[in-house]
Design a protein around this motif. Structure first.
Motif: not given
Ligand SMILES: Nc1ncnc2c1ncn2[C@@H]1O[C@H](COP(=O)(O)OP(=O)(O)OP(=O)(O)O)[C@@H](O)[C@H]1O
Length: 295
Positions: A233-237, A25-26, A274-277, A269-270
């Protein structure tokens, strides 16, 4: 703009408490952003939320936010016993950061939420609550576990009701984003899944939140609440859990033998961020918490 200045633009992260997951997750769960964890029941969503609420209290130099957290739970009962169990192992591995007799659970403010309107009412009082908390250990993490439970039964499948539902999604997420920005908070929200029936491209050919296909327990699933919420949402795991049959070699007195045993395989899983592959990592849940596994 140089690569260096881009790196400086990255937001502060809150450690998950596991270096392997942090690497994926950096650094952890980002501040000034809404991160969603989607999974079926029993996958570990609540375990991550509890673990993050404890690790947010670590000093910034150790990946935390030096902060307390507001934990809004919509599913009952709240897992106090599990929180205390996780707290014991958190305390023993981070004893040097906390005074003797200090209880990190005291810095997790737990509040039950019963409906979407109730959540909005609570959030309207959150600004002064966080403002006041600045004098003590400031609140820098909000957890909503789970958002889907608030929308499970109160809405009919009619255009008017679907519009009302979407409007509530946008009100909730804009309030959360405003809080995240104003106080530089990390926001973690959990969501359930529903079974996906139909072609691989999504529901009626629509891809939901960059979703190609998610699999768990041998089923094809997609996040509950649909496309409107996916845009909030900005990110989804995504957490999956599956059973794998593995071959285990055994040393026996009369030679070598092998057994076939079923093993639970959990994966994080990512899906988008916006900041992760797009990436993934196996993990396991133990008495001490949730940890990534490298093979
Ligand atoms: N003390 C423990 N030791 C080992 N594993 C545990 C422990 N406590 C919980 N777990 C694991 O965590 C899983 C439950 O995780 P969790 O409560 O986070 O699920 P969830 O995704 O939040 O589910 P729901 O949507 O029903 O709330 C259990 O299935 C169990 O395997």
């Amino acid at each position: 703009m140089t690569p260096q200045s881009l790196l400086q633009l990255t937001s502060q992260k809150c450690t998950t408490g596991c270096p392997i997951l942090d690497r994926l997750l950096y650094g952890g769960i980002p501040c000034d952003s809404i991160t969603e964890i989607v999974a079926e029941s029993g996958s570990g969503k609540t375990q991550i939320c509890l673990q993050l609420s404890l690790h947010a209290q670590l000093p910034v130099s150790h990946g935390g936010l030096a902060a307390s957290s507001l934990y809004l739970h919509t599913e009952f009962p709240f897992p106090f016993r599990r929180l205390h169990q996780l707290c014991l192992s958190f305390r023993s591995s981070n004893a040097h950061h906390f005074p003797v007799n200090d209880n990190p659970c005291d810095r997790i403010f737990v509040q039950s939420v019963h409906t979407a309107d109730h959540l909005l009412e609570i959030m309207s009082k959150t600004d002064p609550f966080i403002e006041n908390s600045k004098n003590q250990v400031p609140v820098r993490l909000i957890v909503i576990d789970s958002i889907a439970a608030l929308f499970r039964s109160d809405f009919d499948n009619t255009p008017v009701e679907l519009k009302r539902r979407s409007s509530l999604f946008f009100k909730i997420s804009s309030k959360l984003k405003a809080l995240a920005k104003r106080f530089n908070l990390a926001v973690l929200v959990t969501n359930q899944v529903v079974d996906l029936v139909g072609p691989n491209e999504g529901i009626n050919g629509l891809r939901i939140g960059n979703l190609v296909c998610l699999h768990t327990s041998g089923r094809r699933v997609c996040p509950a609440l649909g496309l409107a919420w996916a845009n909030c949402v900005n990110s989804r795991l995504f957490l999956s859990r599956n059973e794998e049959v593995i071959r285990e070699e055994n040393e026996k007195s009369n030679g070598q033998s092998c057994d076939f045993v079923k093993k639970k395989m959990r994966k994080l899983y990512v899906v988008f961020a916006p900041h992760l592959p797009e990436s993934s990592c196996e993990f396991e849940i133990t008495r001490e918490g949730l940890f990534g596994v490298e093979r």
